[in-house]
Motif scaffolding. Structure first.
Motif, PDB file in Angstrom:
ATOM      1  N   TYR A 416       0.177   6.920   4.565  1.00  0.00           N
ATOM      2  CA  TYR A 416      -0.536   7.595   5.646  1.00  0.00           C
ATOM      3  C   TYR A 416      -0.995   8.954   5.120  1.00  0.00           C
ATOM      4  CZ  TYR A 416       1.542   3.883   8.369  1.00  0.00           C
ATOM      5  OH  TYR A 416       1.905   2.643   8.833  1.00  0.00           O
ATOM      6  N   HIS A 440      -3.906   4.256   5.008  1.00  0.00           N
ATOM      7  CA  HIS A 440      -4.534   4.726   6.242  1.00  0.00           C
ATOM      8  C   HIS A 440      -4.944   6.185   6.065  1.00  0.00           C
ATOM      9  CE1 HIS A 440      -3.105   1.050   8.097  1.00  0.00           C
ATOM     10  NE2 HIS A 440      -1.901   1.320   7.629  1.00  0.00           N
ATOM     11  N   ILE A 449      -2.098   9.647  14.111  1.00  0.00           N
ATOM     12  CA  ILE A 449      -1.268   9.194  12.988  1.00  0.00           C
ATOM     13  C   ILE A 449       0.002   8.529  13.505  1.00  0.00           C
ATOM     14  CG2 ILE A 449       0.014   9.931  10.945  1.00  0.00           C
ATOM     15  CD1 ILE A 449      -1.979  12.335  10.811  1.00  0.00           C
TER      16      ILE A 449
END
Length: 745
Positions: A416, A440, A449
């Motif tokens: 992430y 991502h 998030i």
């Protein structure tokens, strides 16, 4: 306006023609409009639509000729009226084409409107919007279209403030470095009816420009524009101070931080402003006397905050405070007190997040509190790594080995990325994208998030940032994953939502569990291991630095935050006792400030300042590592040791002197040296630090012996076995999951 005496037959003909037009049968539409003109040549509207059908077929010259013929021999008033009619027709069709997402045609139509009425500001703004969508917006458009000039006239200009703000936002997103952007933003300022929204849009863009693509001067320009609306806005001023510091305009950054301190009214604001000032002072590397004199005030504000326990009911107040204890371990090695203060402050922030995100937290808790509800099998475990540093950053260089060696049969790895900037060229970041099972990419929206992590059913979420980034803290505080761990990026955050902190037998003392909120998970050997580093071609030579070949070279390569005056004084004492020795000083800081800082201490310790060399930064990490090879001995910092720089030093086979303390940041080099099989240079007191520095400087044979041991360690030491380390990390993850499942039962 439009002739209202047209016969019903002509009206029907026109309606039929328009139906063919919207069905894209332009040939039939043109034929019917020509019939209408033959029947009623005085009705100008037929000419406008005939020209439009020709334009829609790509016959621009024919369309313009049709319109011009219709306007021949008209009086001035008639020409204005006809021009308005034609613009109305083109405007409606442009809007229809935009709805159909035929942006090239919509752009063409609006260009024809511009030819008729060059100063129609709403149309010009729409042209900019379409240019951005078509990815053909250039740095000259704002100027060449005359938008800025028209807006600056103010008088007689009618524009929708919402449209203007939307265009500004789009220009900021698509062309943040456009040379005309600041002037355009200032012109937009004249029309804003929502000053706070304007400030939000401009400051959001400024932070992206600063921290995403490193263009701090542009960020400074945008922040200063916002000050026209609110000259004493602490949020704007704090960002402006930070932009100046990053742009190496330290004095301006410090002055603005002091202004924030004077403007702060509430206790949270005072803590935040004081932290901001500390950041500015410490970042220069040379204002340590001011830092130390500010310490008591800084700590008293933090203690008052803890005692008062104010309710944090908004995201801004919370984000300001979450990393407000960041500088304590740089100033002193008092693990117990530092940790207690940090734990209390971040607990206050956690309570604030739980207040303003109550519904989200409850939804997340429903799944994370029951292992079976996620639907995730024991294997593969879903591991998520969260960070803004997965790229050319110390964290990126070190974390990459775990991504390299993860067993994908047992673990599904998601990355992430926070503040992912596609404009920024970063090969290491691209490597992480390729080596994650799922990558991502986010901007700076913590809620987005956290939601993605929750939807991905991540089993164990690894925080690589700790309190270095407020967004990461907020994501972790929301607890989107059932097990949450802090590793690598800094010391533990202290957030109640974090379950574990990864450590090893050396990096924390035995007393650490007494003052850490998280459960400390001790890996068997080391909390970090790498297979090595890429090393480039050195750019440093002794003769270029005017250093004799037989001289002893000491080196320190750290940022300004780590250059504590007490340690710098010890380094000068070492230099004083080793004849024919020189000290190379390198790192991110204000060069003039660092020079003044070290020269003053050298003079006080009786060391000739001609023995100091101040090195500039180099562009590539590989070059920096190669340049370490010029040193005979590297002198570590304290109370905040090197981490990546220590690993790089050991990899290059260079002896290191480190001072071991009690806190995590004062034991990094210690654990790395132990895991490389090196005890020479490990000091437990200031006196030992100086003794080791002098001994290693004078004893060439010992230096050679250490270099040989480090060379041999590359084949056997835990520090250089990233694959083994990854297996140990994976065992930890599996045991954490087993504990979680068992505990839930």
């Amino acid at each position: 306006m439009i002739d209202k005496k047209v016969s019903s037959e002509s009206v029907n003909l026109q309606q039929e023609a328009y139906q063919y037009l919207i069905q894209s049968d332009y040939g039939k539409a043109a034929e019917l409009y020509q019939q209408a003109i033959s029947a009623k040549p005085s009705v100008k509207q037929y000419y406008w639509y005939l020209g439009l059908t020709l334009l829609l077929q790509g016959q621009e010259a024919e369309a313009q000729t049709t319109w011009m013929l219709a306007m021949l021999e008209g009086e001035a008033e008639q020409l204005d009226e006809w021009a308005n009619e034609l613009i109305e027709v083109l405007q409606l069709e442009a809007e229809r084409q935009e709805t159909l997402e035929d942006y090239p045609m919509a752009w063409t139509l609006r260009q024809h409107i511009r030819e008729i009425r060059p100063s129609d500001i709403p149309n010009l703004l729409q042209i900019i919007q379409l240019s951005i969508k078509l990815k053909q917006f250039t740095g000259e458009d704002l100027h060449s279209l005359g938008v800025i000039e028209i807006l600056q006239l103010k008088q007689g200009v009618h524009v929708n403030p919402d449209l203007l703000l939307q265009v500004l936002q789009n220009v900021l997103d698509s062309a943040p470095l456009d040379p005309w952007l600041p002037e355009f933003a200032e012109a937009c300022l004249l029309y804003t009816d929502k000053p706070q929204t304007f400030i939000y849009v401009l400051m959001l863009a400024a932070t992206k420009i600063a921290y995403g693509i490193g263009q701090y001067q542009r960020a400074i320009q945008l922040a200063k524009i916002c000050l026209h609306l609110d000259a004493e806005n602490i949020e704007i001023l704090s960002h402006l101070s930070t932009f100046y510091i990053h742009n190496r305009q330290d004095d301006k950054g410090i002055d603005i931080a002091k202004l924030c301190c004077s403007l702060a009214k509430t206790l949270p604001e005072k803590v935040f402003a004081c932290c901001l000032l500390l950041r500015g002072l410490m970042g220069t590397g040379g204002h340590w006397q001011e830092v130390l004199s500010l310490l008591n005030h800084y700590e008293s504000l933090l203690l008052s905050l803890i005692e008062a326990q104010p309710a944090l009911t908004d995201r801004t107040s919370t984000s300001r405070l979450v990393n407000s204890t960041f500088f304590l371990p740089y100033i002193r090695d008092d693990a117990k007190t530092n940790r207690w203060i940090q734990n209390q402050v971040v607990q206050l922030c956690q309570a604030g997040i739980e207040c303003y995100e109550k519904d989200r937290l409850e939804r997340y808790h429903q799944r994370t509190s029951h292992p079976g509800s996620s639907g995730t099998a024991v294997q593969p475990l879903k591991i998520g790594y969260l960070s803004h540093c997965l790229g050319r950053h110390s964290v990126g260089w070190l974390a990459r080995w775990v991504f390299e060696y993860h067993d994908r049969n047992q673990f599904e790895v998601s990355a992430y990325f926070i503040n992912y900037q596609s404009r920024l060229k970063d090969p290491l970041r691209d490597w992480f994208v390729e080596h994650a099972d799922k990558a991502h990419k986010f901007e700076m929206n913590s809620l987005e998030i956290a939601e993605k992590i929750y939807q991905d059913n991540i089993d164990i979420l690894i925080d690589l940032d700790s309190i270095t980034l407020d967004i990461t803290c907020e994501v972790m505080a929301l607890k989107p994953a059932p097990i949450q761990v802090t590793w690598l990026g800094w010391d533990a955050s202290g957030l109640p939502a974090i379950d574990y902190f990864m450590a090893d037998p050396y990096v924390l003392p035995d007393s650490a569990p007494d003052y850490y909120r998280e459960t400390i998970w001790h890996l068997p050997n080391t909390y970090i291991a790498v297979d090595g580093f890429e090393v480039g071609v050195p750019t440093l030579r002794r003769d270029h630095l005017d250093i004799p070949n037989d001289a002893v070279i000491y080196l320190s390569a750290q940022m300004g935050h780590k250059r504590h005056p007490d340690t710098a004084r010890l380094q000068m004492q070492i230099l004083k006792q080793v004849p024919n020795s020189y000290f190379l000083i390198k790192g991110i800081a204000n060069q003039e400030s660092v020079k003044k800082f070290f020269i003053q201490i050298a003079e006080e310790e009786g060391v000739d300042c001609q023995r100091l060399r101040f090195l500039p930064e180099v562009a590539l990490e590989a070059t920096h590592r190669a340049n370490l090879g010029i040193a005979d001995v590297v002198l570590d910092t304290y109370p905040y040791n090197g981490a990546t720089t220590t690993l790089e030093t050991l990899w290059m086979g260079i002896p290191l002197v480190t001072r071991v303390g009690q806190q995590f940041s004062a034991r990094n080099s210690y654990t790395m040296m132990m895991n490389a099989g090196i005890t020479e240079g490990i000091a437990w007191t200031d006196e030992e630090y100086v003794e080791w520095g002098v001994r290693l400087g004078k004893d060439e044979a010992m230096r050679q012996q250490i270099a040989w041991k480090l060379r041999q360690s590359k084949q056997t030491a835990p520090l250089w076995n990233a694959k083994q380390f990854t297996r140990e990390m994976e065992k930890a993850y599996q045991q954490m999951w087993a504990n979680y499942v068992e505990g839930s039962k």
